[in-house]
Design an enzyme around this catalytic site. Structure first.
Site, short mmCIF file in Angstrom:
data_model
loop_
_atom_site.label_atom_id
_atom_site.label_comp_id
_atom_site.label_asym_id
_atom_site.label_seq_id
_atom_site.Cartn_x
_atom_site.Cartn_y
_atom_site.Cartn_z
N PHE A 546 24.55 21.42 -31.36
CA PHE A 546 24.39 20.99 -29.97
C PHE A 546 23.77 22.07 -29.07
CE2 PHE A 546 28.10 18.53 -31.49
CZ PHE A 546 27.49 17.29 -31.46
N ASP A 684 37.36 29.55 -38.21
CA ASP A 684 36.19 30.09 -38.92
C ASP A 684 36.22 31.61 -38.92
OD1 ASP A 684 33.85 30.13 -40.35
OD2 ASP A 684 32.55 29.84 -38.63
#
Length: 829
Positions: A546, A684
């Protein structure tokens, strides 16, 4: 020694200089007394002064560490030492390495510990460390590493191994080179060696797991014609006490193309006590020979729960040669003496047997029922009950699996993988031996990529499980596609209700409880609005689903933030910053998620978390401005360096020291501790998402997924959706469960990256599908899951910390607070 589990009374010495330098002060990293054990007088090469430790029970000893001391009168340490050991306190043996040397490297200074791996490891109870030095004063502190020797085997006897000449190939030397017993008239007796060292031989016996070593090193082997008329090999096994043996596992080579096969049969006799005779009735087992698969394998020999303190087993040849690399035994507690039961001919049946077991009295003849059909009736009732139990169990299990896989079927692109890989079961029991597993995880020598290659031979044949079908079924591509398995309205998977911060990368930096993000307005964002025209583009760092990440110069940023430390470099020029920019065509949901991420990051304030400096949100495109670290990410930084040594200094090679690596690890644990205290989940964590400044200060970020450089670290699903599966906990991949504990798992993998200097990817020998299949093994918890091997640069205590991070059960993993406290001593002030 250091933590006090070995008591002062168990540490003795041949002499001591003063009471304050007695043996009880020989504990690594401790400064009690005068700081170490010092023997009396100055030693020379002929002196045999020793420090002795009683471990109280048989121990599998793998590592020894030594340290000197810095005293007021001089620097005192042992430059070399020898190690003697004993299992009974009477017979002492000298440890020697695989090349025959009995002297180990000692210390080079008075403060730095030197760690020596024992190759081969030893099984012992008593240990003596003997300083070897020229005329000088010696002081020592030591630490011992190992685990309790649960097998109980204290010696085995066997014919000595032989040479195997082969035309056109190297001669295989199949002797037991590490045997510590007697070699009288060729038989081996009274010791332990390669058959109990935990190293399993390869399929090709000419190849070895050790270096340097000669062909055939891992095997003990014999030729049939040299073993007498019966062409068999007889071996005796002596144990520390009487045990109830259930089975024996023998790892045997089966390279039949060169005349080597597993044994055709084995007969085992039992000796209840050391002073008794061998029992007359042996256990006989015939193996099923395999002429199609040349792989070495474990052969499991059932021993019928026979009680004994010693075994004598006679192995019959099936071909010209027979080779063993490991032998281990399994046993169960001795709970009942069957000799007290009545003769089998008068053994009571049914409820009368129960009465006999409870009271010890035989029923009278009149109590035996006359109905001859009673045994048949009892058998039918037992069968019916067993069937009912099995049916109930299957129903409960199916309900449990359906609930688990119902979650899997609702996987979304930002959270978890929709298609699971189910590993197929295999008939091979090669790695199910608990003794081998213990050594495999204990000693870094056995934790190598080749071990991984042999550990999961079946992973490449794993079948995909259909997530849409809700079970571990063979995939039917006509039923669903990965795209159909992702739903935009999928439920949240974290333990609490989680707000998904999609951000520019198409993933999440943080997942936070929904209660912390309510209706979002400009006043919710504490970061200041920065004039967009002052951001000068330098280069594009990467892009996500995005948005994009740019490297920019921020003119006047320090003055804008009213503090010089906000990002200005030494020359006073414009500060370099990282700018995350939302695409103009982003959806309203992505826009809202971007603003939520800004709100969360604007409230983070920790020295080891990347800082949001300012924002540009009054007009499109939306931007967030964060710190930019001069040394880049940790993965790139470490991969371009070598471990610090004399060679790196002499050649001006960029290097890092072990202290640097521990300092980096401690900083990451500190940053994650801060996030965990706020109930934030990173999702992550990896070296690619840890940034460094000039002073090696680490700040945790989330740029890894937006850089093409690390695209191979992510598993791509239907276009741009990506997952870092090699860093993810098994429950995150299979169940979509993201918690602080799954971040702990990723932290363990990050530590592994640091101590391999980021030279390879985690599970580099496995494909993405095999990595996912391995997570299925964690779910099934049958002892077949594969762990990352121990990096050669990693201290054993730190690798043990990694293994705790990868524990299957979530409550058993450490907290970030505990991890930080363990690493805190390595933080530089």
């Amino acid at each position: 020694m250091e933590d006090g589990r070995i008591k002062d009374d168990d540490i003795t010495a041949s002499s001591q200089w003063h009471e304050t330098t007695g043996p009880q002060y020989a504990r690594l990293n401790r400064e009690d007394g005068d700081g170490a054990w010092c023997p009396e007088g100055q030693l020379d090469a002929s002196d045999l002064q020793f420090l002795q430790v009683d471990l109280r029970r048989l121990t599998f000893l793998t590592v020894v560490a030594s340290q000197g001391r810095y005293a007021r009168n001089g620097i005192e340490f042992a430059r070399a030492y020898s190690l003697n050991y004993s299992r009974d306190g009477v017979i002492w043996k000298s440890w020697k390495n695989r090349l025959g040397s009995t002297v180990m490297e000692g210390n080079k200074n008075a403060y730095a510990p030197v760690i020596n791996d024992l190759h081969p490891p030893v099984v012992t109870r008593w240990v003596r460390l003997i300083p070897r030095t020229e005329l000088s004063t010696v002081c020592m502190r030591v630490e011992l590493y190992g685990c309790h020797w649960e097998d109980g085997l204290i010696s085995y006897s066997a014919p000595e191994g032989q040479l195997m000449p082969q035309p056109g190939l190297p001669t295989a030397i199949l002797n037991d080179s590490t045997y510590d017993g007697a070699h009288q008239k060729r038989p081996l007796s009274g010791g332990l060696g390669q058959l109990t060292d935990g190293v399993v031989g390869l399929d090709d016996f000419l190849l070895t797991r050790q270096y340097p070593a000669w062909p055939g090193y891992d095997y003990l082997g014999w030729r049939n014609i040299s073993m007498g008329a019966d062409q068999s090999v007889e071996m005796d096994f002596v144990f520390d006490r009487q045990r109830n043996f259930t089975s024996m596992k023998v790892h045997s080579n089966n390279m039949f193309s060169r005349g080597v096969k597993i044994f055709s049969s084995v007969s085992c006799w039992f000796k209840p006590r050391p002073s008794s005779a061998w029992e007359a009735e042996p256990v006989v087992f015939h193996t099923v020979l395999d002429d199609r698969n040349p792989s070495a394998r474990y052969v499991t020999v059932p021993l019928e729960r026979r009680a004994a303190s010693a075994l004598r087993c006679r192995f019959a040849f099936a071909d010209t040669w027979m080779m063993f690399s490991e032998v281990s035994f399994q046993y169960a507690p001795i709970t009942l003496s069957f000799s007290k039961f009545p003769p089998r001919s008068s053994f009571p049946l049914g409820r009368h047997l129960v009465c006999y077991l409870l009271t010890g009295a035989e029923p009278s003849a009149s109590a035996v029922p006359d109905d001859s059909k009673a045994p048949i009736l009892i058998g039918c009732l037992v069968t019916i009950i067993l069937l009912l139990v099995i049916i109930i169990f299957l129903i409960l299990w199916c309900q449990y699996v359906c609930k688990v896989l119902e979650k899997v079927s609702r996987i979304r692109s930002g959270g978890v993988l929709a298609r699971l890989i189910a590993i197929q079961s295999t008939d091979s029991h090669e790695y199910s031996d608990p003794h081998y597993e213990r050594v495999f995880l204990l000693d870094p020598q056995y934790q190598n990529p080749e071990t991984l290659r042999n550990k999961l031979p079946e992973l490449s044949q794993s079948a995909e499980a259909s997530a849409c079908g809700g079970g571990y079924a063979e995939p039917d591509v006509t039923q669903c596609t990965p795209h159909q398995c992702f739903h935009s309205n999928a439920p949240h998977y974290a333990e609490t209700d989680i707000v998904r911060l999609q951000g520019v990368t198409g993933s999440n930096m943080y997942a936070v409880p929904a209660l912390t993000v309510d209706s979002l307005t400009r006043k919710d964002i504490s970061a200041s609005e920065f004039p967009r025209q002052r951001l000068l583009f330098r280069e594009k760092l990467g892009e996500g689903q995005f948005g994009e990440v740019h490297l920019c110069e921020a003119q006047g940023l320090a003055a804008f933030l009213e503090r010089d430390a906000a990002g200005r470099d030494r020359d006073g020029r414009a500060a370099l910053v990282a700018v995350k920019q939302l695409r103009a065509d982003a959806t309203s949901q992505a826009r809202n998620d971007f603003l939520k991420e800004i709100k969360i990051m604007s409230r983070l304030n920790d020295g080891n978390i990347i800082r949001l400096l300012c924002v540009c949100v009054t007009s499109d495109p939306l931007c967030m401005v964060t710190e930019y670290m001069e040394n880049g990410d940790l993965n790139m930084f470490l991969s371009q360096r070598e471990m610090e040594s004399t060679l790196t200094h002499a050649n001006n090679i960029p290097s890092v020291s072990p202290a640097d690596l521990l300092h980096m690890s401690a900083q990451i644990s500190s940053g994650m501790r801060y996030l965990a205290s706020l109930n934030f989940v990173h999702r992550d964590l990896a070296t690619r998402n840890c940034l460094l400044d000039r002073r090696l200060t680490i700040k945790i970020a989330d740029f890894g997924m937006s850089r093409n450089l690390y695209s191979s670290d992510y598993y791509r699903i239907q276009g741009r959706a990506v997952l870092p599966i090699r860093w993810m906990a098994w429950e995150s991949i299979l169940l979509g469960k993201f918690t602080t504990s799954s971040d702990v798992w990723a932290f363990g993998v990050t530590l592994w990256e640091i101590f391999t200097l980021c030279k390879e990817q985690p599970y580099s020998l496995l494909t993405d599908q095999q990595v996912i299949a391995n997570t299925g093994e964690f779910f099934r918890n049958q002892g077949r899951q594969v762990f990352l091997y121990a990096p050669p640069l990693c201290p054993p205590s730190l690798f043990e910390l990694m293994m705790r991070c990868w524990r299957r059960d979530i409550p058993d993993r450490p907290s970030f607070e505990g991890l930080y406290q363990a690493l805190r001593p390595h933080v530089r002030q």
